[in-house]
Structures are given as C-alpha cells and as structure tokens.
Design a protein around this motif. Structure first.
Motif, PDB file in Angstrom:
ATOM      1  N   ASP A 112       0.828  -1.198   0.000  1.00  0.00           N
ATOM      2  CA  ASP A 112       0.000   0.000   0.000  1.00  0.00           C
ATOM      3  C   ASP A 112       0.866   1.253   0.000  1.00  0.00           C
ATOM      4  OD1 ASP A 112      -2.327   1.468  -0.051  1.00  0.00           O
ATOM      5  OD2 ASP A 112      -2.772   1.232   2.088  1.00  0.00           O
ATOM      6  N   VAL A 113       2.013   1.193   0.682  1.00  0.00           N
ATOM      7  CA  VAL A 113       2.919   2.339   0.696  1.00  0.00           C
ATOM      8  C   VAL A 113       3.428   2.645  -0.716  1.00  0.00           C
ATOM      9  CG1 VAL A 113       5.107   3.254   1.554  1.00  0.00           C
ATOM     10  CG2 VAL A 113       3.642   1.919   3.085  1.00  0.00           C
ATOM     11  N   VAL A 114       3.957   1.634  -1.414  1.00  0.00           N
ATOM     12  CA  VAL A 114       4.501   1.889  -2.753  1.00  0.00           C
ATOM     13  C   VAL A 114       3.389   2.224  -3.746  1.00  0.00           C
ATOM     14  CG1 VAL A 114       6.574   0.522  -2.356  1.00  0.00           C
ATOM     15  CG2 VAL A 114       4.561  -0.599  -3.338  1.00  0.00           C
ATOM     16  N   ARG A 115       2.193   1.722  -3.501  1.00  0.00           N
ATOM     17  CA  ARG A 115       1.054   2.099  -4.357  1.00  0.00           C
ATOM     18  C   ARG A 115       0.765   3.586  -4.202  1.00  0.00           C
ATOM     19  NH1 ARG A 115      -2.188  -1.173  -2.379  1.00  0.00           N
ATOM     20  NH2 ARG A 115      -1.951  -2.852  -3.899  1.00  0.00           N
ATOM     21  N   ARG A 116       0.749   4.084  -2.981  1.00  0.00           N
ATOM     22  CA  ARG A 116       0.476   5.498  -2.737  1.00  0.00           C
ATOM     23  C   ARG A 116       1.606   6.387  -3.253  1.00  0.00           C
ATOM     24  NH1 ARG A 116      -2.649   5.994   3.107  1.00  0.00           N
ATOM     25  NH2 ARG A 116      -3.915   4.100   2.902  1.00  0.00           N
ATOM     26  N   MET A 117       2.805   5.833  -3.344  1.00  0.00           N
ATOM     27  CA  MET A 117       3.926   6.596  -3.892  1.00  0.00           C
ATOM     28  C   MET A 117       3.920   6.619  -5.412  1.00  0.00           C
ATOM     29  SD  MET A 117       7.044   5.355  -1.400  1.00  0.00           S
ATOM     30  CE  MET A 117       8.211   6.561  -2.042  1.00  0.00           C
ATOM     31  N   GLY A 118       3.110   5.784  -6.048  1.00  0.00           N
ATOM     32  CA  GLY A 118       3.027   5.740  -7.497  1.00  0.00           C
ATOM     33  C   GLY A 118       4.089   4.899  -8.171  1.00  0.00           C
ATOM     34  N   ILE A 119       4.841   4.097  -7.397  1.00  0.00           N
ATOM     35  CA  ILE A 119       5.919   3.310  -7.995  1.00  0.00           C
ATOM     36  C   ILE A 119       5.567   1.825  -8.114  1.00  0.00           C
ATOM     37  CG2 ILE A 119       7.684   4.920  -7.198  1.00  0.00           C
ATOM     38  CD1 ILE A 119       8.409   2.926  -4.995  1.00  0.00           C
ATOM     39  N   LEU A 120       4.351   1.456  -7.762  1.00  0.00           N
ATOM     40  CA  LEU A 120       3.976   0.046  -7.830  1.00  0.00           C
ATOM     41  C   LEU A 120       4.080  -0.511  -9.247  1.00  0.00           C
ATOM     42  CD1 LEU A 120       3.006  -2.505  -6.430  1.00  0.00           C
ATOM     43  CD2 LEU A 120       0.649  -1.669  -6.666  1.00  0.00           C
ATOM     44  N   PRO A 121       3.617   0.192 -10.295  1.00  0.00           N
ATOM     45  CA  PRO A 121       3.761  -0.367 -11.655  1.00  0.00           C
ATOM     46  C   PRO A 121       5.214  -0.655 -12.021  1.00  0.00           C
ATOM     47  CG  PRO A 121       2.166   1.417 -11.658  1.00  0.00           C
ATOM     48  CD  PRO A 121       2.818   1.438 -10.310  1.00  0.00           C
ATOM     49  N   ARG A 122       6.134   0.247 -11.647  1.00  0.00           N
ATOM     50  CA  ARG A 122       7.552   0.026 -11.951  1.00  0.00           C
ATOM     51  C   ARG A 122       8.069  -1.211 -11.214  1.00  0.00           C
ATOM     52  NH1 ARG A 122      12.542   4.404 -11.564  1.00  0.00           N
ATOM     53  NH2 ARG A 122      14.229   2.882 -11.476  1.00  0.00           N
ATOM     54  N   LEU A 123       7.659  -1.384  -9.984  1.00  0.00           N
ATOM     55  CA  LEU A 123       8.104  -2.551  -9.228  1.00  0.00           C
ATOM     56  C   LEU A 123       7.475  -3.831  -9.766  1.00  0.00           C
ATOM     57  CD1 LEU A 123       8.104  -1.127  -5.584  1.00  0.00           C
ATOM     58  CD2 LEU A 123      10.013  -1.334  -7.185  1.00  0.00           C
ATOM     59  N   ARG A 124       6.250  -3.748 -10.230  1.00  0.00           N
ATOM     60  CA  ARG A 124       5.631  -4.926 -10.866  1.00  0.00           C
ATOM     61  C   ARG A 124       6.451  -5.359 -12.077  1.00  0.00           C
ATOM     62  NH1 ARG A 124       2.271  -7.251  -7.442  1.00  0.00           N
ATOM     63  NH2 ARG A 124       0.472  -6.019  -6.777  1.00  0.00           N
ATOM     64  N   ASP A 125       6.930  -4.387 -12.849  1.00  0.00           N
ATOM     65  CA  ASP A 125       7.750  -4.709 -14.019  1.00  0.00           C
ATOM     66  C   ASP A 125       9.080  -5.351 -13.616  1.00  0.00           C
ATOM     67  OD1 ASP A 125       5.825  -3.706 -15.723  1.00  0.00           O
ATOM     68  OD2 ASP A 125       6.788  -1.732 -15.933  1.00  0.00           O
ATOM     69  N   ALA A 126       9.570  -5.001 -12.427  1.00  0.00           N
ATOM     70  CA  ALA A 126      10.859  -5.526 -11.963  1.00  0.00           C
ATOM     71  C   ALA A 126      10.704  -6.816 -11.161  1.00  0.00           C
ATOM     72  CB  ALA A 126      11.560  -4.473 -11.111  1.00  0.00           C
ATOM     73  N   HIS A 127       9.472  -7.267 -10.985  1.00  0.00           N
ATOM     74  CA  HIS A 127       9.218  -8.459 -10.170  1.00  0.00           C
ATOM     75  C   HIS A 127       9.959  -9.670 -10.734  1.00  0.00           C
ATOM     76  CE1 HIS A 127       7.230 -11.370  -7.698  1.00  0.00           C
ATOM     77  NE2 HIS A 127       6.553 -11.902  -8.692  1.00  0.00           N
ATOM     78  N   ILE A 128      10.606 -10.423  -9.858  1.00  0.00           N
ATOM     79  CA  ILE A 128      11.443 -11.536 -10.281  1.00  0.00           C
ATOM     80  C   ILE A 128      10.627 -12.766 -10.661  1.00  0.00           C
ATOM     81  CG2 ILE A 128      13.167 -13.188  -9.454  1.00  0.00           C
ATOM     82  CD1 ILE A 128      14.372 -10.845  -7.835  1.00  0.00           C
TER      83      ILE A 128
END
Length: 412
Positions: A68-84
C-alpha cells in the motif's frame, strides 16, 4: 493521531512549514521517508556514504502493508515490471540429492500475483527516482557528529563543514552510526540469532532460471539464487551456525573469506566452486543474522527508522517492508502533530506493535530453513516433502498485513 481521506491537506501545514530535516541513509527507508516528508512540506536533505544509489543487490520482498505504501507513492507499476517471479525452490541433501522441489510461496508465506520480489537496487532506484528532483542528496558523505540543543541539531559531516537542522532521522541500517551517536554501542540493542552469512555474485554456469537451489548439512547451507535468465549472474549465499558473532572478522574481508572456507571445508555439491567464487568476488557482503530491539526509537530531535531502529533479520523476509511502512508512519506522524516530540511519540505508539509482530516471526532465532542438527534437518526435510504435494497458500501471513495505513491530518 487524526485520520482523514487524503494526505494532501498536510502540505505546508504548520507542523511542516519551513522545517529542515536531515536523513542519514539513501537505501530503502531513507528515500521513502524523504518522499513523504517532502510531500508534507518539510525541507529534506539526504546524506549517503556511498557515491551513488546502489544498483543490483540481492532480492528483497515487498509484502502486505508495504504494498500500500509503494502504491500510494506511485511506484507500484515500476516494481511490478521488476518483479522476479521466482518459479521453483529446490532443496538438496548433504549428498547433493534432491529432497523436495516446491512452490516458493509455500515456504516464504508470500502470495502469488500480489506480493513482490525485486532486486534491492531496483527498489532503491525507484524510490530515489520518485524524490530526487525534490530533495537534496549528499552522496559520498556521512554524519560525523551530532549536537542537539533547544533550537535544532548541529551536524558536522565527515566530508567537512557543518549545518543545523530542525530534525535528524537515522535510516542508516543495521549498523547505524546515527544510532551509535544517539544511544550508544550497538551491543545494547543487537539480538544475535545464531547465524552468519556471506553473499556474493558469480556467473550462472548452472543452467538455473528464476529459481533457487539450497544445499543443506547440519548447521550449514549453500544457496544459488537465479533472479533472471540463464545467461545472468546468480547470487551465491553461504549461511552457517555460529555460537558467538565473529566480531574480529567484521572489518576484515580476508578474515571473512577464511572463516567461511574453514566452515565449509569438505562440503560437497557445488560448494567448492562457490568457495572459489567467494575468493575472487568483489561484492562480498558478510554479516551476522540478527535483529535490533530498542525500547525507544527517538531522543530529543533525532529518531530512527527501518533497520536502524528495528531490523527484523532476513529470516522474516520483512526488512524492506518494515522500512517502507516505518517511513510512511514516521513522516505522517511528524506532519500530523504540533511538534516533533508528539510526532515521535505517535510514530512509536502506532507502529511498534506491527514491528514487534513481524520481528517475532523468527521465534527464538531458530530458523526452520537452516537446521543445526541432523534430527532437525530430517524433520525439516519431511515437512518440505509434504509441501511438495500441497498447493501454494492463498493468503499471506497475518503479520505482513497487520497494520492498515492511516491517513494523516495536520492539527487544527
């Protein structure tokens, strides 16, 4: 703490306007804290002893409330792309034969399709990019001294010069220098869990693709972790039980290499090759498996966040997640209260139960994946064989999601 529907009401509020904050550390907790403090109107400076944001690194988890923290920061899509998207976890016996091959989520407690696993550098990079244009970063430097007084904190830097800040926040990791300056030696707060480890990278000559292979003998484990495709490097990891922390080796890489080589002498499987790679590795990371447990996280105008205040150890899989959640809670609490003392008190009051619950996932420090006796190893292997025939869990461990993020509002 007063809660409403949006953090935007805090920007330039009376608790934040014109207040200067120095954050020590630019890994995970530091830039996340900088993001939220900047959003709440604080003037933020981040000092980091490394010359730049560190790339690469071993994989870390982002789970539960931290999502929820990274979602509110707007970086969740970028992290989804980097998911291993680790696909398989294989356990081997001392003779190298396969014990079990299981879905990783069955062991880690994560939830497929929801929780994230990314390289540490990917998370650090996303956090830095989210805030780099809005706050001041001082790389290749660190805090030398702190002198608190009624009107602020006088800081001298190791690179020379000094400045005065309203607040100083330590986000500088397990072996925090800020904590040492404020509270004294690490030994007062260090809870050793009985293991040491060495991590490094080596070429992937094993044909591993998005999978982990772990070899075990009583008190010893060797791990190959392939975060990418078979032409990428793999993470090597050597973990071993040790009655007392080897303090003499902490600042001596050659002593670290010698200790690991001695412990794993005579081991089979791919261990001799791992030891050879360890000797040549230029990215060796050696440390103990431990936690930081403190009765309080602040004193005067200085406070701690993330591993500096409450490192949970990698055995919990929650280090990065606690750092993200702690940063959100500290920043919001400072913005929502009339002064820093009340903000620090609210931060501890509303975050400590979540932190303790997650730290307690290690129990008394006996890691189920790293048994120290032959009997415990066989019991673990029997458990793993049963997992091989079970579907992955449909929900994460409650500890990961035990805190619902509040919304913060400035005082009226």
């Amino acid at each position: 703490m007063t809660r409403v529907d949006t953090v935007d009401t805090l920007v330039n509020g009376p608790a934040a306007r014109g207040r200067t904050v120095l954050i020590s550390g630019a890994s995970i907790a530091g830039p996340a804290l900088a993001y939220w403090l900047n959003r709440y109107g604080f003037a933020v400076t981040v000092v980091e002893r490394a010359g730049a944001v560190r790339d690469g690194g071993y994989p870390v988890d982002v789970r539960g409330t931290a999502l929820d923290v990274v979602r509110r920061m707007g970086i969740l899509p970028r992290l989804r792309d980097a998911h291993i998207d680790l696909r398989r976890l294989t356990f081997l016996g001392e003779d190298g034969s396969e014990v079990a091959s299981v879905d990783p989520h069955a062991v880690t407690g994560g939830v497929a399709g929801r929780d994230l696993e990314v390289r540490r550098g990917a998370l650090a990079g996303a956090l830095h990019e989210a805030v780099r244009d809005d706050v001041e970063f001082l790389f290749d430097d660190s805090i030398d001294t702190l002198d608190q007084h009624r009107h602020g904190v006088d800081v001298t830097f190791r690179g020379g010069g000094g400045r005065t800040f309203d607040l100083v926040l330590g986000a500088d990791g397990l072996h925090s220098h800020t904590r040492a300056l404020l509270f004294g030696p690490e030994e007062r707060f260090h809870r050793y869990l009985g293991y040491c480890f060495a991590g490094f990278t080596l070429r992937n000559t094993f044909g591993l693709v998005r999978e982990t292979t772990m070899w075990n003998a009583p008190g010893r484990a060797a791990v190959l972790y392939a975060a990418g495709d078979d032409d990428d490097d793999v993470h090597g990891f050597l973990n071993f039980a040790c009655t007392e922390p080897p303090f003499d080796a902490f600042r001596d890489p050659e002593a670290q290499r010698g200790l690991v080589a001695e412990v794993f002498d005579g081991a089979g499987w791919e261990v001799p090759g791992l030891l050879a790679a360890l000797r040549d590795a230029d990215d060796l990371f050696f440390d103990v498996v431990s936690q930081i447990r403190m009765d309080r996280w602040s004193s005067g105008r200085v406070a701690l966040v993330g591993d500096a205040a409450y490192a949970p150890s990698f055995l919990t899989g929650q280090g990065s997640s606690l750092a993200l959640v702690g940063a959100y809670m500290l920043a919001g609490s400072l913005a929502a209260e009339r002064d820093h003392a009340a903000g620090f008190a609210a931060y501890e009051r509303d975050t400590r139960a979540f932190v303790t619950l997650n730290q307690d996932q290690v129990g008394k420090g006996e890691a189920a994946l790293f048994p120290t006796t032959a009997r415990a190893l066989e019991q673990r292997n029997a458990m793993l064989r049963s997992l091989g025939s079970m579907p992955p869990p449909v929900a994460g461990r409650p500890a990961h999601e035990a805190l619902v993020l509040p919304e913060f509002r400035r005082p009226g």
